[in-house]
Design an enzyme around this catalytic site. Structure first.
Site, short mmCIF file in Angstrom:
data_model
loop_
_atom_site.label_atom_id
_atom_site.label_comp_id
_atom_site.label_asym_id
_atom_site.label_seq_id
_atom_site.Cartn_x
_atom_site.Cartn_y
_atom_site.Cartn_z
N GLU A 1 0.87 -1.18 0.00
CA GLU A 1 0.00 0.00 0.00
C GLU A 1 0.91 1.24 0.00
O GLU A 1 1.59 1.51 0.98
CB GLU A 1 -0.89 -0.06 1.25
CG GLU A 1 -2.29 0.43 0.99
CD GLU A 1 -2.34 1.91 0.68
OE1 GLU A 1 -2.92 2.27 -0.37
OE2 GLU A 1 -1.78 2.70 1.45
N SER A 2 0.90 1.95 -1.11
CA SER A 2 1.90 2.99 -1.29
C SER A 2 1.77 4.17 -0.33
O SER A 2 2.77 4.80 0.02
CB SER A 2 1.91 3.49 -2.75
OG SER A 2 0.68 4.09 -3.06
N CYS B 1 5.35 -2.23 -8.08
CA CYS B 1 3.96 -1.85 -7.82
C CYS B 1 3.88 -0.66 -6.83
O CYS B 1 4.25 0.44 -7.21
CB CYS B 1 3.18 -3.07 -7.36
SG CYS B 1 1.46 -2.96 -7.77
N ARG C 1 -2.49 5.56 -9.74
CA ARG C 1 -2.70 4.40 -8.87
C ARG C 1 -3.96 3.63 -9.24
O ARG C 1 -4.92 4.22 -9.72
CB ARG C 1 -2.82 4.87 -7.42
CG ARG C 1 -1.53 5.47 -6.91
CD ARG C 1 -1.71 5.98 -5.49
NE ARG C 1 -2.18 4.92 -4.63
CZ ARG C 1 -2.74 5.14 -3.44
NH1 ARG C 1 -2.88 6.36 -2.98
NH2 ARG C 1 -3.16 4.13 -2.71
N ILE D 1 -1.41 -6.76 -9.88
CA ILE D 1 -2.42 -6.76 -8.81
C ILE D 1 -2.72 -5.32 -8.41
O ILE D 1 -1.86 -4.63 -7.85
CB ILE D 1 -1.91 -7.54 -7.57
CG1 ILE D 1 -1.52 -8.97 -7.97
CG2 ILE D 1 -2.97 -7.55 -6.47
CD1 ILE D 1 -0.72 -9.70 -6.91
N HIS E 1 4.50 -8.03 -10.29
CA HIS E 1 5.07 -8.64 -9.08
C HIS E 1 5.95 -9.85 -9.39
O HIS E 1 5.50 -10.99 -9.22
CB HIS E 1 3.93 -9.09 -8.15
CG HIS E 1 3.21 -7.96 -7.51
ND1 HIS E 1 3.54 -7.49 -6.26
CD2 HIS E 1 2.20 -7.18 -7.94
CE1 HIS E 1 2.75 -6.48 -5.94
NE2 HIS E 1 1.92 -6.28 -6.95
N GLU F 1 8.15 -11.18 -7.67
CA GLU F 1 8.38 -11.98 -6.45
C GLU F 1 7.29 -13.02 -6.24
O GLU F 1 7.42 -13.90 -5.41
CB GLU F 1 8.51 -11.05 -5.22
CG GLU F 1 7.22 -10.42 -4.72
CD GLU F 1 6.72 -9.26 -5.58
OE1 GLU F 1 7.28 -9.00 -6.67
OE2 GLU F 1 5.73 -8.62 -5.17
N1 GLN Z 1 -2.82 -0.12 -5.30
C1 GLN Z 1 -1.66 -0.07 -4.48
C2 GLN Z 1 -1.27 1.36 -4.14
O1 GLN Z 1 -1.67 2.30 -4.78
C3 GLN Z 1 -0.49 -0.78 -5.11
C4 GLN Z 1 -0.87 -2.22 -5.39
C5 GLN Z 1 0.26 -3.20 -5.21
O2 GLN Z 1 1.35 -2.87 -4.74
N2 GLN Z 1 -0.02 -4.43 -5.55
O3 GLN Z 1 -0.56 1.54 -3.18
#
Ligand code: GLN
Length: 190
Positions: free
Chosen positions: A42-43, A74, A102, A130, A166, A168
């Site tokens: 979660e950024s 991400c 985002r 994702i 991703h 990983e």
């Molecule tokens: N939607 C997330 C964000 O804005 C990022 C999604 C992710 O890292 N898989 O922080």
């Protein structure tokens, strides 16, 4: 960077490549490191805590010096981005010359998989997206390494790497290997 998100999966991937990663939460954890992976998650949480822990400033300093390679996946890519037009005040490192949006693929397709052609890779890379951000704009100093539907999804500028998927979560270690190469160049340059 082990503040929030799926850093354990990255650590496991590096272990498979024979690299013992350390978990970075505070500026002192950066000591002696050549590379830093900022995971998905979660950024806003990552950005707020990195600022609070003093990591944002410490990483920015090391990036300016050229002694640290940084790879954001991400949410991590969002943290690296210079511009988030919809959320201009979101705390972030902001050193990579890209603009991101985002959660940009909408609800119906908020997660998807795709075989990507990545520059320099012999075979396609199976990528998991994702709730991925979209890279809206890349600066002249940024190289596009992979695209999905004609938009950049993996980019590099000097020792900075950012991807909206991703690696990983797959079994394929090639993007991690690419980042290890960037990191070892960071060491040599120092
Ligand atoms: N939607 C997330 C964000 O804005 C990022 C999604 C992710 O890292 N898989 O922080």
């Amino acid at each position: 960077m082990a503040i929030q998100g799926d850093f354990r999966e990255h650590k496991q991937m590096l272990k498979e490549l024979g690299v013992e990663a350390v978990e970075v939460r505070l500026p002192r954890d950066l000591e002696g490191l050549a590379g830093l992976i900022v995971p998905g998650g979660e950024s806003t949480t990552i950005g707020m805590l990195a600022r609070e822990y003093g990591l944002e400033g410490a990483v920015r300093e090391r990036v300016r010096e050229g002694s640290l390679a940084v790879w954001g996946t991400c949410a991590g890519a969002i943290w690296l981005a210079r511009e988030i037009p919809e959320f201009p005040d979101q705390p972030r490192l902001g050193v990579l010359n890209i603009a991101v949006q985002r959660n940009a693929y909408g609800r119906q397709v908020d997660s998807f998989e795709e075989d990507l052609e990545i520059l320099g890779f012999e075979r396609p890379f199976h990528a998991f997206f994702i709730r991925a951000p979209r890279i809206l704009k890349v600066g002249d100093d940024v190289r596009v390494l992979a695209k999905h539907q004609n938009e950049a999804v993996l980019v590099q500028s000097g020792k900075l790497l950012a991807g909206t998927f991703h690696p990983e979560l797959s079994e394929d270690t090639r993007v991690h290997q690419l980042f290890l190469q960037l990191s070892s160049n960071a060491l040599v340059a120092k």
